[in-house]
Design an enzyme around this catalytic site. Structure first.
Site, PDB file in Angstrom:
ATOM      1  N   THR A  26       2.595  -1.799   8.933  1.00 53.55           N
ATOM      2  CA  THR A  26       3.003  -2.753   9.968  1.00 53.55           C
ATOM      3  C   THR A  26       3.269  -4.153   9.436  1.00 53.55           C
ATOM      4  O   THR A  26       3.863  -4.978  10.143  1.00 53.55           O
ATOM      5  CB  THR A  26       1.887  -2.896  11.017  1.00 53.55           C
ATOM      6  OG1 THR A  26       0.705  -3.353  10.338  1.00 53.55           O
ATOM      7  CG2 THR A  26       1.602  -1.572  11.713  1.00 53.55           C
ATOM      8  N   HIS A  52       6.411 -31.669   9.180  1.00 47.77           N
ATOM      9  CA  HIS A  52       5.688 -30.402   9.038  1.00 47.77           C
ATOM     10  C   HIS A  52       4.577 -30.489   7.980  1.00 47.77           C
ATOM     11  O   HIS A  52       3.646 -29.685   7.994  1.00 47.77           O
ATOM     12  CB  HIS A  52       6.656 -29.282   8.676  1.00 47.77           C
ATOM     13  CG  HIS A  52       7.754 -29.124   9.690  1.00 47.77           C
ATOM     14  ND1 HIS A  52       7.520 -28.667  10.965  1.00 47.77           N
ATOM     15  CD2 HIS A  52       9.074 -29.415   9.624  1.00 47.77           C
ATOM     16  CE1 HIS A  52       8.660 -28.660  11.641  1.00 47.77           C
ATOM     17  NE2 HIS A  52       9.621 -29.117  10.848  1.00 47.77           N
ATOM     18  N   CYS A  56       3.189  -3.192   4.028  1.00 50.08           N
ATOM     19  CA  CYS A  56       2.310  -2.083   4.417  1.00 50.08           C
ATOM     20  C   CYS A  56       2.978  -1.366   5.581  1.00 50.08           C
ATOM     21  O   CYS A  56       4.200  -1.486   5.760  1.00 50.08           O
ATOM     22  CB  CYS A  56       0.891  -2.567   4.722  1.00 50.08           C
ATOM     23  SG  CYS A  56       0.714  -3.676   6.137  1.00 50.08           S
ATOM     24  N   ASP A  92       0.862  -1.176   0.000  1.00 54.25           N
ATOM     25  CA  ASP A  92       0.000   0.000   0.000  1.00 54.25           C
ATOM     26  C   ASP A  92       0.903   1.232   0.000  1.00 54.25           C
ATOM     27  O   ASP A  92       2.122   1.116  -0.207  1.00 54.25           O
ATOM     28  CB  ASP A  92      -0.987  -0.035   1.178  1.00 54.25           C
ATOM     29  CG  ASP A  92      -0.318   0.157   2.538  1.00 54.25           C
ATOM     30  OD1 ASP A  92       0.931   0.216   2.601  1.00 54.25           O
ATOM     31  OD2 ASP A  92      -1.044   0.247   3.544  1.00 54.25           O
ATOM     32  N   HIS A 119       9.243 -24.522   8.221  1.00 55.94           N
ATOM     33  CA  HIS A 119       8.202 -25.280   8.930  1.00 55.94           C
ATOM     34  C   HIS A 119       6.795 -25.044   8.389  1.00 55.94           C
ATOM     35  O   HIS A 119       5.993 -25.974   8.357  1.00 55.94           O
ATOM     36  CB  HIS A 119       8.204 -24.902  10.414  1.00 55.94           C
ATOM     37  CG  HIS A 119       9.408 -25.409  11.164  1.00 55.94           C
ATOM     38  ND1 HIS A 119       9.457 -25.459  12.538  1.00 55.94           N
ATOM     39  CD2 HIS A 119      10.602 -25.875  10.723  1.00 55.94           C
ATOM     40  CE1 HIS A 119      10.639 -25.944  12.918  1.00 55.94           C
ATOM     41  NE2 HIS A 119      11.365 -26.191  11.833  1.00 55.94           N
TER      42      HIS A 119
HETATM   43  C1  RB5 Z   1      -1.961   2.593   6.601  1.00 62.53           C
HETATM   44  O1  RB5 Z   1      -2.012   3.760   7.357  1.00 62.53           O
HETATM   45  C2  RB5 Z   1      -1.769   1.396   7.515  1.00 62.53           C
HETATM   46  O2  RB5 Z   1      -2.892   1.196   8.294  1.00 62.53           O
HETATM   47  C3  RB5 Z   1      -1.438   0.155   6.724  1.00 62.53           C
HETATM   48  O3  RB5 Z   1      -0.300   0.389   5.961  1.00 62.53           O
HETATM   49  C4  RB5 Z   1      -1.121  -1.097   7.515  1.00 62.53           C
HETATM   50  O4  RB5 Z   1      -0.156  -0.835   8.493  1.00 62.53           O
HETATM   51  C5  RB5 Z   1      -2.260  -1.830   8.038  1.00 62.53           C
HETATM   52  O5  RB5 Z   1      -2.098  -2.874   8.681  1.00 62.53           O
END
Ligand code: RB5
Length: 147
Positions: free
Chosen positions: A69, A135, A67, A10, A100
């Site tokens: 996180t 596994h 993304c 994203d 695994h």
């Molecule tokens: C975008 O602000 C953020 O929410 C997205 O990149 C991601 O971290 C969502 O899990």
């Protein structure tokens, strides 16, 4: 070692994704980018879905999603049959999820880890083979949970 991969992000993962593409291509790995193609705000499930569909179709064996996180991408990816996505921010987990879990999608967060670690995670993900053996039964059980 695989020689081709699909990648997506994203807006939050966009800049780091470009670095990963360059890093993998420098090693001769062909990278297909399913978007997003700018840092303009967008919705991560769209790109997780686009990437997972390419794996489900058999176009690619493995993919990387970035993304903010890595968590939203991994949640979205794991809603797809046959997809085993792992959100990693350490090299041990990246290696073990290949050995695994036979993870076929690696997710990480551009707001969590730096470029150097992200490149190391990508290297481990493309070069580590699944161990199978004991596994295999557990991975099969993961597929059955989707039914
Ligand atoms: C975008 O602000 C953020 O929410 C997205 O990149 C991601 O971290 C969502 O899990």
């Amino acid at each position: 070692m695989i020689n081709r991969i699909v990648i997506g992000s994203d807006h939050a993962g966009y800049e780091l994704k470009l670095k990963i593409i360059e890093h993998l291509e420098d090693q001769g790995i062909a990278v297909t980018d399913v978007g997003t193609y700018s840092a303009e705000s967008c919705d991560y499930p769209v790109f997780a879905d686009a990437l997972c569909k390419r794996i489900q179709l058999g176009d690619f064996e493995r993919g990387i999603l970035v993304c903010g996180t890595g968590i939203g991408m991994s949640i979205a990816a794991n809603k797809h049959s046959g997809i085993r996505a792992a959100c990693c921010s350490d090299t041990y987990s990246a290696r073990l999820t290949r050995e695994h879990n036979d993870a076929n999608v690696l997710c990480f967060g551009a707001r969590v880890i730096g470029e150097g670690l992200a490149c190391d995670l990508a290297d481990i993900f493309v070069s580590t083979e699944y161990m199978g053996g004991k596994h295999a039964r557990r991975v099969q059980m993961l597929d059955e949970l989707m039914k």
